[in-house]
Scaffold this motif. Sequence first.
Motif, PDB file in Angstrom:
ATOM      1  N   GLU A   7      22.623  40.859 -11.588  1.00  0.00           N
ATOM      2  CA  GLU A   7      23.009  41.587 -12.794  1.00  0.00           C
ATOM      3  C   GLU A   7      22.936  40.665 -14.005  1.00  0.00           C
ATOM      4  N   ALA A   8      23.162  41.225 -15.169  1.00  0.00           N
ATOM      5  CA  ALA A   8      22.944  40.471 -16.405  1.00  0.00           C
ATOM      6  C   ALA A   8      23.817  39.232 -16.500  1.00  0.00           C
ATOM      7  N   GLU A   9      25.104  39.364 -16.181  1.00  0.00           N
ATOM      8  CA  GLU A   9      26.041  38.271 -16.375  1.00  0.00           C
ATOM      9  C   GLU A   9      26.412  37.535 -15.089  1.00  0.00           C
ATOM     10  N   ARG A  10      26.122  38.142 -13.930  1.00  0.00           N
ATOM     11  CA  ARG A  10      26.579  37.569 -12.663  1.00  0.00           C
ATOM     12  C   ARG A  10      25.683  38.059 -11.529  1.00  0.00           C
ATOM     13  N   LYS A  44      23.411  31.030 -13.180  1.00  0.00           N
ATOM     14  CA  LYS A  44      24.247  32.218 -13.373  1.00  0.00           C
ATOM     15  C   LYS A  44      25.458  32.167 -12.433  1.00  0.00           C
TER      16      LYS A  44
END
Length: 216
Positions: A7-10, A44
Amino acid sequence: MFKVKDEAERATVYIYGVIGDSWDEDEANRAKEFSQTLDALSPKPLDIRIDSPGGDVFEGYAIASAIQRYEGETHAYIDGMAASAASYIAIMADKVTMNDFAAFMIHNAWGLALGNRNDMRAMADQLEGIDDSIARVISSRTGMELADVKGAMDAETWYFGEDARDNGFCDEVIETGRRIAALVIADREVADRYRNIPEGVVVADAAAPGIRSEER
């Protein structure tokens, strides 16, 4: 093979099943693919969801090393069990969280040998060396005394909830109002290697019809 949710953040990696090769391709978690995946995700923040009865010692070492050298934050969650090789994989994360019904298990290495008495002695020596290596990893990551780790491995010890936290295997235990599912070992061959499977851990092919698990 392990699953990945990027995913974008994690990102999240799911280690569900056997460490190393398996007769069922979907159950295999191989170090080469795992390491390459982590290299691609770095730096990330990474969640590692674990439900594994263990497997190959050296594949486990390589997966643990990939987690240890990961440049981002790592957080392992024990969704079912982190047994055998999966135990030292889990504790390589920066933080470890488990449900109060989840389990860690540590034991001595297991192997097969064919040959004469010299071959058998050589195998015993090799296994003793592997046991010592595993014990040192667990001791360094949990804070347990080395002698205590070796004693627990000799006895094949299962740690649940607060007991796991008190012995340094996890940082946080998520309390549940009631236990909603059994831990399942879905492979009789794996289960037959264990001597002290606690009550509540089900071997799938000995269980009631309809029990199904994503574990080996």
